[in-house]
Write a protein that holds these residues in place. Structure first.
Motif, PDB file in Angstrom:
ATOM      1  N   LEU A 153       0.789  -1.142   0.171  1.00 25.66           N
ATOM      2  CA  LEU A 153       0.093  -0.154  -0.041  1.00 25.66           C
ATOM      3  C   LEU A 153       0.864   1.270   0.094  1.00 25.66           C
ATOM      4  N   ASP A 154       2.025   1.066   0.304  1.00 25.73           N
ATOM      5  CA  ASP A 154       2.910   2.427   0.387  1.00 25.73           C
ATOM      6  C   ASP A 154       3.711   2.444  -1.103  1.00 25.73           C
ATOM      7  N   GLY A 155       3.332   1.538  -2.094  1.00 25.13           N
ATOM      8  CA  GLY A 155       3.915   1.912  -3.170  1.00 25.13           C
ATOM      9  C   GLY A 155       5.363   0.792  -3.576  1.00 25.13           C
ATOM     10  N   ASN A 224       1.185   3.985 -19.589  1.00 25.71           N
ATOM     11  CA  ASN A 224      -0.017   4.010 -18.904  1.00 25.71           C
ATOM     12  C   ASN A 224      -0.106   3.015 -17.517  1.00 25.71           C
ATOM     13  N   ILE A 225      -0.539   3.365 -16.463  1.00 22.90           N
ATOM     14  CA  ILE A 225      -0.521   2.634 -15.450  1.00 22.90           C
ATOM     15  C   ILE A 225      -1.837   1.997 -15.273  1.00 22.90           C
ATOM     16  N   ASP A 226      -2.067   0.834 -14.930  1.00 23.23           N
ATOM     17  CA  ASP A 226      -3.311   0.136 -14.630  1.00 23.23           C
ATOM     18  C   ASP A 226      -3.064  -0.366 -13.135  1.00 23.23           C
ATOM     19  N   LEU A 227      -3.720   0.416 -12.365  1.00 24.09           N
ATOM     20  CA  LEU A 227      -3.636   0.324 -10.855  1.00 24.09           C
ATOM     21  C   LEU A 227      -4.636  -0.499 -10.154  1.00 24.09           C
ATOM     22  N   ASN A 228      -4.501  -1.671  -9.601  1.00 20.76           N
ATOM     23  CA  ASN A 228      -5.602  -2.592  -9.278  1.00 20.76           C
ATOM     24  C   ASN A 228      -5.454  -2.710  -7.510  1.00 20.76           C
ATOM     25  N   LEU A 229      -6.414  -2.508  -6.964  1.00 22.14           N
ATOM     26  CA  LEU A 229      -6.304  -2.647  -5.302  1.00 22.14           C
ATOM     27  C   LEU A 229      -6.904  -4.049  -5.023  1.00 22.14           C
ATOM     28  N   LEU A 230      -6.158  -4.781  -4.400  1.00 21.24           N
ATOM     29  CA  LEU A 230      -6.716  -6.226  -3.952  1.00 21.24           C
ATOM     30  C   LEU A 230      -6.815  -6.095  -2.586  1.00 21.24           C
ATOM     31  N   HIS A 231      -7.694  -6.820  -1.999  1.00 19.49           N
ATOM     32  CA  HIS A 231      -8.152  -6.926  -0.731  1.00 19.49           C
ATOM     33  C   HIS A 231      -8.219  -8.398  -0.272  1.00 19.49           C
ATOM     34  N   TYR A 237      -5.219  -4.668   0.868  1.00 22.40           N
ATOM     35  CA  TYR A 237      -4.059  -5.598   1.075  1.00 22.40           C
ATOM     36  C   TYR A 237      -2.769  -5.119   0.375  1.00 22.40           C
ATOM     37  N   CYS A 238      -3.095  -5.136  -1.077  1.00 22.97           N
ATOM     38  CA  CYS A 238      -1.945  -4.694  -1.814  1.00 22.97           C
ATOM     39  C   CYS A 238      -2.203  -4.176  -3.275  1.00 22.97           C
TER      40      CYS A 238
END
Length: 247
Positions: A153-155, A224-231, A237-238
């Protein structure tokens, strides 16, 4: 002739000797040895009778204890009888009840052992399937031509495939712990950070945007950044990051 008679009031029966006269008579004429010897058996019999009474009371107490013990044992056997398949109405004796109980316990133990073996076999097959699935995923992640990486989550980069390492010019060990936010060009740093934070705070799962990434040789690459948040357990979570170079 020496005793004095005392006249009792009416209604109290016949006359009785005076106490003082009787005591004086005893002192004047003590009982003979023969009379005392004759009185001793009676005293001994009285003492023996008291001892027998005490012993009888003690034996009665033991009998009560034994009776209670037997009643408790009968209660336990009745409860045990009710648990057996034969039921509480059976007329089995105590030895038969104990024999049937031992047989039932052995049967239940065998069934429990069989259940454990089946469960362990199923768990083993599930672990094998999970390991195979994990191996297939790892192979696909490494060989795909799409640059991919997992970030906290902090990159910070947790893992990156070969295509992502090649895109930024780093080796796989060098990528571990590298911050994508710090690898973003200063002109796009603030906007990129907002995209990352918006996903965490808003509950959204996906965002895409353009930015310049700084490669190892300090050159900048538009992607092009495709950013996906996983739970995980309903909590962020990441990130799974897919990058697509524009040139």
């Amino acid at each position: 002739d020496d005793e004095k008679m005392v006249v009792l009031p009416p209604g109290h029966g016949a006359t009785a000797p005076a106490k003082g006269s009787t005591a004086a008579a005893l002192l004047a004429h003590p009982p003979s040895s023969a009379a005392m010897a004759a009185a001793m058996p009676a005293a001994s019999a009285l003492a023996a009778s008291g001892a027998m009474l005490d012993d009888s009371t003690e034996r009665l107490s033991h009998k009560e204890v034994e009776q209670r013990r037997r009643e408790k044992a009968k209660q336990y056997f009745d409860e045990l009888r009710a648990l057996l398949p034969c039921g509480a109405e059976s007329k089995f004796d105590k030895n038969t009840i104990l024999q049937n109980t031992i047989a039932m316990i052995k049967q239940l133990q065998a069934e429990l052992d069989n259940f454990r073996e089946v469960r362990e076999a199923k768990m083993g097959s599930k672990r094998g399937a999970a390991q195979a699935s994990s191996h297939d995923y790892r192979s696909s992640f490494d060989v795909t031509r799409q640059p991919l990486c997992f970030c906290g989550l902090d990159g910070a980069v947790w893992d990156a495939n070969a295509a992502f390492c090649s895109l930024l010019g780093y080796s796989k060990p060098e990528m571990a712990g590298l911050s994508l936010l710090n690898s973003t060009a200063p002109c796009d740093s603030d906007a990129s950070s907002q995209h990352w934070q918006r996903l965490i705070s808003s509950g959204m799962c996906h965002s895409d945007f353009y930015c310049h990434l700084i490669r190892k040789d300090q050159s900048q690459l538009m992607v092009n950044i495709d950013l996906n948040l996983l739970h995980k357990r309903n909590q962020p979570y990441c990130f799974l990051v897919a990058t697509n170079p524009t040139s």
